[in-house]
Design a protein around this motif. Structure first.
Motif, short mmCIF file in Angstrom:
data_model
loop_
_atom_site.label_atom_id
_atom_site.label_comp_id
_atom_site.label_asym_id
_atom_site.label_seq_id
_atom_site.Cartn_x
_atom_site.Cartn_y
_atom_site.Cartn_z
N GLY A 188 0.79 -1.22 0.00
CA GLY A 188 0.00 0.00 0.00
C GLY A 188 0.82 1.27 0.00
N LEU A 189 2.16 1.16 0.09
CA LEU A 189 3.02 2.33 0.12
C LEU A 189 3.58 2.68 -1.25
N TYR A 190 3.29 1.87 -2.26
CA TYR A 190 3.86 2.11 -3.59
C TYR A 190 2.98 3.05 -4.41
N ARG A 191 3.63 3.89 -5.20
CA ARG A 191 2.95 4.82 -6.09
C ARG A 191 3.56 4.70 -7.48
N ASN A 192 2.76 4.99 -8.49
CA ASN A 192 3.22 5.11 -9.88
C ASN A 192 3.68 3.79 -10.49
N LYS A 206 1.19 -6.10 -7.51
CA LYS A 206 0.67 -7.46 -7.62
C LYS A 206 0.60 -8.13 -6.24
N PRO A 207 -0.30 -7.68 -5.41
CA PRO A 207 -0.48 -8.36 -4.13
C PRO A 207 -1.35 -9.60 -4.29
N ASN A 208 -1.28 -10.50 -3.32
CA ASN A 208 -2.32 -11.53 -3.26
C ASN A 208 -3.53 -10.92 -2.55
N ARG A 209 -4.61 -11.65 -2.48
CA ARG A 209 -5.85 -11.06 -1.97
C ARG A 209 -5.74 -10.63 -0.50
N PHE A 210 -4.94 -11.36 0.28
CA PHE A 210 -4.79 -11.03 1.69
C PHE A 210 -3.90 -9.80 1.88
N GLU A 211 -2.83 -9.71 1.10
CA GLU A 211 -1.97 -8.53 1.15
C GLU A 211 -2.74 -7.28 0.73
N ALA A 212 -3.59 -7.42 -0.28
CA ALA A 212 -4.40 -6.29 -0.73
C ALA A 212 -5.37 -5.84 0.35
N GLN A 213 -6.02 -6.79 0.99
CA GLN A 213 -6.99 -6.44 2.04
C GLN A 213 -6.30 -5.77 3.22
N ARG A 214 -5.13 -6.29 3.60
CA ARG A 214 -4.41 -5.69 4.73
C ARG A 214 -3.90 -4.29 4.38
N ALA A 215 -3.61 -4.04 3.10
CA ALA A 215 -3.16 -2.71 2.69
C ALA A 215 -4.29 -1.69 2.75
N VAL A 216 -5.50 -2.15 2.53
CA VAL A 216 -6.65 -1.25 2.49
C VAL A 216 -7.31 -1.10 3.86
N VAL A 217 -7.36 -2.20 4.62
CA VAL A 217 -8.01 -2.20 5.93
C VAL A 217 -6.94 -2.46 6.99
N SER A 218 -6.53 -1.42 7.69
CA SER A 218 -5.48 -1.58 8.70
C SER A 218 -5.93 -2.51 9.82
N ASN A 219 -5.00 -3.32 10.30
CA ASN A 219 -5.25 -4.27 11.40
C ASN A 219 -6.28 -5.34 11.05
N TRP A 220 -6.50 -5.57 9.75
CA TRP A 220 -7.42 -6.64 9.35
C TRP A 220 -6.83 -7.98 9.76
N ASP A 221 -7.62 -8.83 10.36
CA ASP A 221 -7.13 -10.14 10.80
C ASP A 221 -8.08 -11.27 10.41
N GLY A 222 -8.80 -11.07 9.31
CA GLY A 222 -9.73 -12.08 8.85
C GLY A 222 -9.03 -13.27 8.21
N LYS A 223 -9.81 -14.22 7.75
CA LYS A 223 -9.27 -15.46 7.19
C LYS A 223 -9.58 -15.63 5.71
N THR A 224 -10.60 -14.92 5.21
CA THR A 224 -10.99 -15.10 3.81
C THR A 224 -11.21 -13.74 3.15
N VAL A 225 -10.97 -13.71 1.85
CA VAL A 225 -11.24 -12.52 1.04
C VAL A 225 -11.89 -12.99 -0.25
N ASP A 226 -13.16 -12.68 -0.45
CA ASP A 226 -13.83 -13.13 -1.66
C ASP A 226 -13.49 -12.20 -2.82
N ILE A 227 -13.93 -12.57 -4.01
CA ILE A 227 -13.55 -11.81 -5.21
C ILE A 227 -14.15 -10.40 -5.20
N ASP A 228 -15.37 -10.25 -4.70
CA ASP A 228 -15.96 -8.92 -4.64
C ASP A 228 -15.15 -7.99 -3.73
#
Length: 349
Positions: free
Chosen positions: A208-212, A216-238
């Motif tokens: 989440g710190l990269y610009r320009n 290519k994150p995986n779904r969990f890395e993407a969710q953690r970058a957007v939602v701080s302190n996220w500790d869930g187990k699943t990330v659906d496509i939506d």
């Protein structure tokens, strides 16, 4: 069907002219094969020993990316990283050179530890191999300023020589790896200054710190970058789609989100493309799959252009579907293997 077999062959034929720099955290993957049938009780301690009867070594992390680039036939691959003046560093450098990488930008530093993953492979009476818990050797100190300056200078020198740059930000702790805050900032600036170059970043904890740059994150890395302190187990496509939209507002570049067995999600020009996962019958090991996706994606983008996000995602997906079947080694895929996988999934045309 997104592309024809002939188009795929044409893409591979361009790889030999592609020049790519891989900058970041280079690890050594060390496989130690242990024959438990030869184990004996120590005379001095209450422990049985682990007789190592064979060893193999391969570049890991950013090195896994270079492995895959060379296996795909990319003509010129530069390695930029920092290793220690130790035995593991010497072995890592030798492995990179054996694979045809240009290592003039790999800096040996006396007060740096060569990151190494020690992977014990245990075998018993029926010769069944089981990988035991991994031993991780990682750097514990921030990069010296003079070494950081060398990396920055190498980036400035190498940028004009390549078509694409892959950033391997592997270290989980801030500023203990090669991609420090200062070096990441420089890479983001270079991406803005060289819009004709393909920049792709892969980061476990700081995507989440990269610009320009393309990310290519995986779904969990993407969710953690957007939602701080996220500790869930699943990330659906939506949910992954919402992450891609949020991240693209910062990068202003295509976003690839890997979905494991569900394939790859691409967001570009406010449109989504979902490359479905490939059903694999063999045993699989997902370690290094994301690195092989990066290699396939960037090689294709460098060959065709940044707007060809769908073709690049398809190639990356095919490559990863092969590398995950390579058990007990750092998996790679050749063009012939990718073509065979393509035919098995889409048929001949």
């Amino acid at each position: 069907m997104l592309i024809s077999e002939e188009t795929l062959k044409a893409i591979f034929s361009k790889f030999q002219d592609v020049r790519i720099l891989v900058v970041g955290d280079y690890y050594l993957d060390a496989y130690w094969y242990i024959d438990k049938t030869r184990s004996s009780l120590s005379l001095e301690t209450p422990w049985h020993n682990n007789p190592v009867v064979n060893q193999s070594y391969s570049p890991g992390a950013a090195g896994t990316v270079t492995n895959n680039l060379k296996a795909l036939g990319v003509g010129t691959v530069y390695s930029l990283g920092v290793i220690g003046e130790d035995g593991f560093g010497t072995t890592l450098l030798s492995c990179l050179e054996e694979r045809g990488c240009i290592t003039e930008y790999m800096f040996k530093v006396s007060d740096w530890v060569t990151p190494t993953y020690l992977k014990p492979i245990h075998r018993g009476y029926e010769d069944v191999a089981t990988e035991g818990p991994r031993f991780d050797i990682e750097n514990q100190h921030r990069m010296p300023t003079n070494v950081e300056n060398k990396v920055l200078s190498a980036l400035n020198e190498c940028i004009s020589q390549v078509d694409g740059i892959i950033i391997g930000d592997q270290m989980t702790h801030d500023n203990l790896g090669v991609i420090t805050d200062r070096i990441r900032e420089k890479l983001c600036e270079l991406a803005l200054s060289y819009p004709d170059k393909i920049f792709l970043a892969d980061s476990r904890t700081r995507i989440g710190l990269y610009r320009n740059v393309i990310i290519k994150p995986n779904r969990f890395e993407a969710q953690r970058a957007v939602v701080s302190n996220w500790d869930g187990k699943t990330v659906d496509i939506d949910t992954a789609k919402q992450c891609a939209i949020s991240l693209s507002k910062q990068t202003h570049e295509p976003v690839y989100i890997t979905l494991g067995e569900d394939g790859i999600l691409v967001y570009y020009n406010e449109q989504f493309t979902h490359i479905s996962g490939i059903d694999i019958k063999e045993n699989t090991d997902p370690v290094g799959a994301g690195d092989s996706v990066s290699a396939g994606v960037v090689s294709t983008l460098c060959s065709l252009g940044k707007e060809h996000v769908v073709e690049s995602a398809l190639v990356g997906n095919l490559v990863a579907s092969i590398t995950v079947t390579k058990i007990g080694t750092t998996g790679t895929a050749s063009p012939d293997e990718v073509l065979r996988r393509y035919r098995s999934v889409y048929g001949r045309n």
